[in-house]
Design a protein around this motif. Structure first.
Motif, mmCIF file in Angstrom:
data_model
loop_
_atom_site.group_PDB
_atom_site.id
_atom_site.type_symbol
_atom_site.label_atom_id
_atom_site.label_comp_id
_atom_site.label_asym_id
_atom_site.label_seq_id
_atom_site.Cartn_x
_atom_site.Cartn_y
_atom_site.Cartn_z
ATOM 1 N N LYS A 248 0.903 -1.303 -0.046
ATOM 2 C CA LYS A 248 -0.107 -0.003 0.011
ATOM 3 C C LYS A 248 0.770 1.329 -0.101
ATOM 4 C CE LYS A 248 -3.805 1.806 2.284
ATOM 5 N NZ LYS A 248 -4.992 1.757 3.795
ATOM 6 N N PRO A 249 0.683 2.156 -1.046
ATOM 7 C CA PRO A 249 1.494 3.295 -0.972
ATOM 8 C C PRO A 249 1.032 4.216 0.291
ATOM 9 C CG PRO A 249 -0.247 3.364 -2.571
ATOM 10 C CD PRO A 249 -0.426 2.231 -2.014
ATOM 11 N N SER A 250 1.822 5.200 0.605
ATOM 12 C CA SER A 250 1.413 6.272 1.506
ATOM 13 C C SER A 250 1.223 7.650 0.855
ATOM 14 C CB SER A 250 2.542 6.514 2.555
ATOM 15 O OG SER A 250 3.979 6.741 1.891
ATOM 16 N N LEU A 251 1.632 7.619 -0.571
ATOM 17 C CA LEU A 251 1.501 8.998 -1.264
ATOM 18 C C LEU A 251 0.241 8.869 -2.150
ATOM 19 C CD1 LEU A 251 5.310 9.396 -2.384
ATOM 20 C CD2 LEU A 251 4.177 10.372 -0.225
ATOM 21 N N ARG A 252 -0.500 9.930 -2.191
ATOM 22 C CA ARG A 252 -1.440 9.991 -3.332
ATOM 23 C C ARG A 252 -1.162 10.192 -4.924
ATOM 24 N NH1 ARG A 252 -6.340 10.644 -0.918
ATOM 25 N NH2 ARG A 252 -6.232 11.112 1.250
ATOM 26 N N HIS A 253 0.326 10.314 -5.098
ATOM 27 C CA HIS A 253 0.714 10.401 -6.302
ATOM 28 C C HIS A 253 2.174 9.509 -6.452
ATOM 29 C CE1 HIS A 253 3.845 12.969 -4.586
ATOM 30 N NE2 HIS A 253 3.068 13.531 -3.802
ATOM 31 N N PRO A 254 2.531 9.123 -7.643
ATOM 32 C CA PRO A 254 3.806 8.260 -7.759
ATOM 33 C C PRO A 254 5.140 8.931 -7.390
ATOM 34 C CG PRO A 254 2.778 8.980 -9.786
ATOM 35 C CD PRO A 254 1.500 9.411 -9.094
ATOM 36 N N MET A 255 5.967 8.409 -7.193
ATOM 37 C CA MET A 255 7.247 9.083 -6.651
ATOM 38 C C MET A 255 7.938 9.229 -7.998
ATOM 39 S SD MET A 255 9.784 9.623 -4.843
ATOM 40 C CE MET A 255 9.540 8.977 -3.204
ATOM 41 N N GLU A 256 8.484 10.438 -8.244
ATOM 42 C CA GLU A 256 9.243 11.064 -9.471
ATOM 43 C C GLU A 256 10.624 11.098 -9.132
ATOM 44 O OE1 GLU A 256 7.400 13.468 -12.665
ATOM 45 O OE2 GLU A 256 8.601 15.157 -11.457
ATOM 46 N N VAL A 257 11.569 10.569 -10.083
ATOM 47 C CA VAL A 257 12.817 10.886 -9.697
ATOM 48 C C VAL A 257 13.714 10.983 -11.078
ATOM 49 C CG1 VAL A 257 12.872 9.291 -7.603
ATOM 50 C CG2 VAL A 257 13.473 8.594 -9.772
ATOM 51 N N ASN A 258 14.738 11.852 -11.036
ATOM 52 C CA ASN A 258 15.668 11.631 -12.059
ATOM 53 C C ASN A 258 15.848 10.442 -12.575
ATOM 54 O OD1 ASN A 258 15.550 14.845 -12.098
ATOM 55 N ND2 ASN A 258 17.267 14.646 -10.796
ATOM 56 N N ASP A 259 16.054 10.066 -14.020
ATOM 57 C CA ASP A 259 16.475 8.771 -14.613
ATOM 58 C C ASP A 259 17.906 8.803 -14.533
ATOM 59 O OD1 ASP A 259 16.817 6.642 -16.191
ATOM 60 O OD2 ASP A 259 15.198 6.987 -17.602
ATOM 61 N N VAL A 260 18.582 7.884 -13.788
ATOM 62 C CA VAL A 260 19.833 8.205 -13.448
ATOM 63 C C VAL A 260 20.477 7.426 -14.756
ATOM 64 C CG1 VAL A 260 19.906 7.810 -11.082
ATOM 65 C CG2 VAL A 260 19.784 5.722 -12.598
ATOM 66 N N TYR A 261 19.845 6.792 -15.787
ATOM 67 C CA TYR A 261 20.348 6.268 -16.977
ATOM 68 C C TYR A 261 20.230 7.171 -18.058
ATOM 69 C CZ TYR A 261 20.577 1.938 -13.988
ATOM 70 O OH TYR A 261 20.825 1.191 -12.918
ATOM 71 N N ASN A 262 19.016 7.960 -17.926
ATOM 72 C CA ASN A 262 19.104 9.045 -19.001
ATOM 73 C C ASN A 262 18.844 10.461 -18.619
ATOM 74 O OD1 ASN A 262 18.390 6.974 -21.375
ATOM 75 N ND2 ASN A 262 16.907 6.392 -19.829
ATOM 76 N N PRO A 263 20.011 11.113 -18.382
ATOM 77 C CA PRO A 263 20.123 12.644 -18.019
ATOM 78 C C PRO A 263 19.166 13.346 -18.583
ATOM 79 C CG PRO A 263 22.209 11.609 -18.381
ATOM 80 C CD PRO A 263 21.321 10.583 -19.111
ATOM 81 N N GLY A 264 18.281 14.075 -17.586
ATOM 82 C CA GLY A 264 17.408 15.158 -17.993
ATOM 83 C C GLY A 264 15.834 14.459 -18.454
ATOM 84 N N ALA A 265 15.697 13.261 -18.076
ATOM 85 C CA ALA A 265 14.614 12.395 -18.244
ATOM 86 C C ALA A 265 13.975 12.149 -16.726
ATOM 87 C CB ALA A 265 14.681 11.193 -18.830
ATOM 88 N N LYS A 266 12.760 11.862 -16.524
ATOM 89 C CA LYS A 266 12.061 11.671 -15.159
ATOM 90 C C LYS A 266 11.616 10.091 -15.462
ATOM 91 C CE LYS A 266 12.450 15.903 -13.358
ATOM 92 N NZ LYS A 266 13.281 15.888 -11.866
ATOM 93 N N VAL A 267 11.538 9.747 -14.135
ATOM 94 C CA VAL A 267 10.927 8.435 -14.020
ATOM 95 C C VAL A 267 9.819 8.405 -12.779
ATOM 96 C CG1 VAL A 267 11.705 6.012 -12.931
ATOM 97 C CG2 VAL A 267 12.936 7.117 -14.492
ATOM 98 N N THR A 268 8.740 7.648 -13.195
ATOM 99 C CA THR A 268 7.706 7.638 -12.083
ATOM 100 C C THR A 268 7.191 6.393 -11.660
ATOM 101 O OG1 THR A 268 6.224 8.012 -13.839
ATOM 102 C CG2 THR A 268 6.840 10.024 -12.690
ATOM 103 N N PHE A 269 6.987 6.116 -10.555
ATOM 104 C CA PHE A 269 6.615 4.804 -9.860
ATOM 105 C C PHE A 269 5.990 4.816 -8.705
ATOM 106 C CE2 PHE A 269 10.983 5.550 -8.502
ATOM 107 C CZ PHE A 269 10.988 5.166 -7.366
#
Length: 387
Positions: free
Chosen positions: A239-260
């Protein structure tokens, strides 16, 4: 035009011979198919129970994954699949997938699938891990040992950062010193969870269920939950504690974002089928390495590996209750259906379950009272606690 008797006999003999040849060819093909099937089955039977050699690849090519997954946009992250009020024994007939993936099956997974979920999951099939620290051995951990641990002694392991001979002896050696630092940093958290994951893989259990040391686990309800899912399939329950997915910088593609999405420390369970696919990313200390790259704590890293890298979606189980929820709103009549419960304090406000039992001085977290409410009469439980 009339046929002579000789021509009629010759034609009939030719037709009969042609039919006989077709029958013989069909029989040969059928026998060949059976023989080939027996060779394949014999090979699989020969592999059953044999460990992989050190030179074997991690994932053997034993066939395509039977589940096809839907493609999703990299920018669109759907809500986790919600399982709410699912009746015990009910079959989950559909699930939302977020990624196209046809993985190779490992030898161990293929053998499990041949069993075809022959029997329901039992308590002995679950590896229960509790992450703790030496500074909490006398408080949080003692509370666990006095309550729900009593229902799952053989299945529960405690991963800590300090030796404690007394607890190690009382738990039958189930206290594991990870040699990680005692701090509450993301490095220490990922270090402990990495050791937990490797210990689970070595156990060969169907499920890994991870909990923090400030969590009460309703063992019977946990077992009932896992009976509804096949351990050979890919399942990430929590069960997630956030109401929205986590968003972080894509370490393998600089400048892109990853959400999960990710499940919090209140608890999550991972099936064997999914854990085997996690091995190249999380096994052998790799989980800690990914945590260092992402600069995130362990529960977020688990979600990143499962949702982003493996394209398997978190399945939300409402019964996983953490201290990030309003626990005082849970009624005593609803306790039996909760899988986990926790406790916390924000300023002067205590966030605990509102259940009768021990006094506030004896049981400020209400975990003892919850345990007595679920599994014993209050009078009997009181005698045990004061013994």
């Amino acid at each position: 035009m009339r046929l002579s008797l000789r021509k009629a006999v010759t034609l009939a003999a030719f037709v009969a011979a042609l039919l006989l040849v077709n029958v013989l060819i069909g029989f040969k093909l059928s026998f060949s198919g059976i023989e080939n099937s027996e060779k394949v089955l014999g090979h699989l039977r020969h592999d059953n129970g044999e460990p992989l050699s050190s030179g074997s690849p991690l994932h053997d090519s034993l066939g395509q994954d039977v589940q096809s997954r839907q493609q999703r946009s990299a920018k669109s992250v759907p809500r986790p699949f919600l399982i709410d009020n699912l009746e015990p024994g009910a079959e989950v007939k559909s699930r939302i997938s977020n990624g196209a993936q046809k993985g190779k099956l490992s030898t161990e997974l293929a053998k499990s699938q041949r069993l075809s979920h022959a029997r329901p999951t039992e308590l002995g099939d679950i590896f229960i891990s509790v992450k703790t620290s030496g500074k909490f051995h006398a408080t949080r951990l003692q509370l666990v040992l006095q309550t729900w641990y009593l229902l799952a002694r053989e299945q529960t392991y405690f991963f800590t950062d300090k030796d404690d001979p007394a607890i190690s002896q009382s738990t039958g050696g189930h206290l594991v010193n990870t040699n990680c630092t005692p701090s509450h940093t993301r490095q220490s958290l990922c270090c402990k969870t990495s050791v937990e994951f490797d210990a689970y893989l070595a156990s060969k259990k169907r499920w890994m269920c991870h909990f923090d040391d400030d969590t009460y686990v309703n063992i019977p309800e946990l077992v009932d939950l896992l009976k509804r899912y096949k351990h050979t399939e890919d399942w990430y329950l929590g069960k997630p504690s956030l109401r929205h997915p986590m968003e972080v910088n894509d370490v393998y593609n600089p400048g892109a974002k990853v959400t999960f999405w990710f499940a919090t420390g209140s608890g999550f369970c991972v099936s064997r089928g999914l854990a085997l696919k996690m091995m190249p990313h999380a096994g052998g200390g790799r989980l800690k390495a990914i945590g260092d790259k992402l600069r995130l704590p362990d529960d977020c890293v688990i979600g990143y590996i499962i949702e982003h890298l493996l394209k398997t979606q978190l399945t939300v189980i409402e019964g996983f209750r953490s201290h990030l929820e309003a626990l005082w709103l849970i009624k005593s009549t609803q306790l039996k259906k909760q899988i986990t419960l926790s406790y916390s304090k924000y300023g002067d406000k205590e966030n605990v379950v509102n259940v009768a039992g021990f006094s506030h001085e004896e049981d400020p977290t209400r975990m003892k009272s919850v345990h007595c409410h679920l599994f014993s009469t209050f009078r009997e439980c009181k005698k045990i606690q004061h013994a």
